[in-house]
Design a protein around this motif. Structure first.
Motif, PDB file in Angstrom:
ATOM      1  N   ASP A   1      -4.382   3.246  -3.002  1.00  0.00           N
ATOM      2  CA  ASP A   1      -4.221   1.814  -2.736  1.00  0.00           C
ATOM      3  C   ASP A   1      -4.979   1.368  -1.492  1.00  0.00           C
ATOM      4  O   ASP A   1      -5.201   0.180  -1.303  1.00  0.00           O
ATOM      5  N   HIS A   2      -5.320   2.319  -0.631  1.00  0.00           N
ATOM      6  CA  HIS A   2      -5.923   1.980   0.667  1.00  0.00           C
ATOM      7  C   HIS A   2      -6.974   3.023   1.037  1.00  0.00           C
ATOM      8  O   HIS A   2      -6.776   3.822   1.946  1.00  0.00           O
TER       9      HIS A   2
ATOM     10  N   VAL B   1       0.880  -1.179   0.000  1.00  0.00           N
ATOM     11  CA  VAL B   1       0.000   0.000   0.000  1.00  0.00           C
ATOM     12  C   VAL B   1       0.911   1.220   0.000  1.00  0.00           C
ATOM     13  O   VAL B   1       1.535   1.541   1.003  1.00  0.00           O
TER      14      VAL B   1
END
Length: 197
Positions: free
Chosen positions: A190-191, A185
């Protein structure tokens, strides 16, 4: 508010209210009107207690350092050496749950000290005093004091970013486990989910 309350008691209420408000809004994002409202006084009366917002923030910053020292003194409780360091580390590591505003306020003081010479001097003096308090309470050598204070700053950062962490000896392991879970991440994209977990 009781008209019989002493000036000292009103100042105490103002400092406590300022700590709570500044802990969330920071120096620039907190209005003295909000602090006055929390205390239950008018804004002009607040300025009779503290002549400027700067003076009020300075009093709150001093209190923040005082309370951190008190946490460490209570935790050490007559212990010495490694036992004192472990007890202080455990108590400091619990602050995100026990007194999150204290850590938030400390971070706000650090942020203001970067641009304000008077707060920089305050930090200069109070960090030296904090170093001495840890050393006096524990008898630890300079390397151990540095490790203790570095771990305390790690707790502050973990609390600010909602990083799950242990206390005392578990701090490094729990932080390493968390960092490993986020391997891969690299960006917010991505998160996008919940912080921390």
């Amino acid at each position: 508010m009781s008209p019989r309350m002493s000036l000292g008691a009103r100042r105490e209420l103002a400092v406590r209210a300022a700590m709570a408000e500044f802990a969330y809004g920071g120096y620039d994002g907190t209005s003295t009107w909000t602090i006055a409202e929390r205390v239950g006084v008018s804004q002009p009366y607040l300025f009779r207690l503290f002549p400027t917002k700067h003076a009020l923030f300075l009093a709150a910053a001093e209190r923040c350092f005082d309370e951190i020292e008190d946490v460490l003194r209570r935790a050490a409780g007559g212990r010495h050496g490694e036992d004192a360091v472990a007890a202080m580390a455990e108590a400091y590591g619990r602050l995100p749950l026990d007194d999150p505003d204290l850590l938030r306020m400390q971070l706000k003081v650090h942020a203001v000290a970067v641009r304000d010479e008077e707060f920089g001097r305050l930090g200069h003096i109070r960090w030296a005093r904090l170093w001495r308090v840890v050393g006096d309470l524990s008898g630890a050598d300079p390397a151990e004091i540095a490790r203790f204070l570095a771990a305390g700053l790690l707790v502050n950062v973990a609390a600010a970013f909602d990083v799950p962490h242990g206390t005392g000896q578990d701090l490094a392991r729990s932080t390493a486990d968390w960092a490993e879970r986020l391997r891969g991440v690299e960006t917010l994209a991505d998160h996008p989910g919940e912080r921390g977990r």
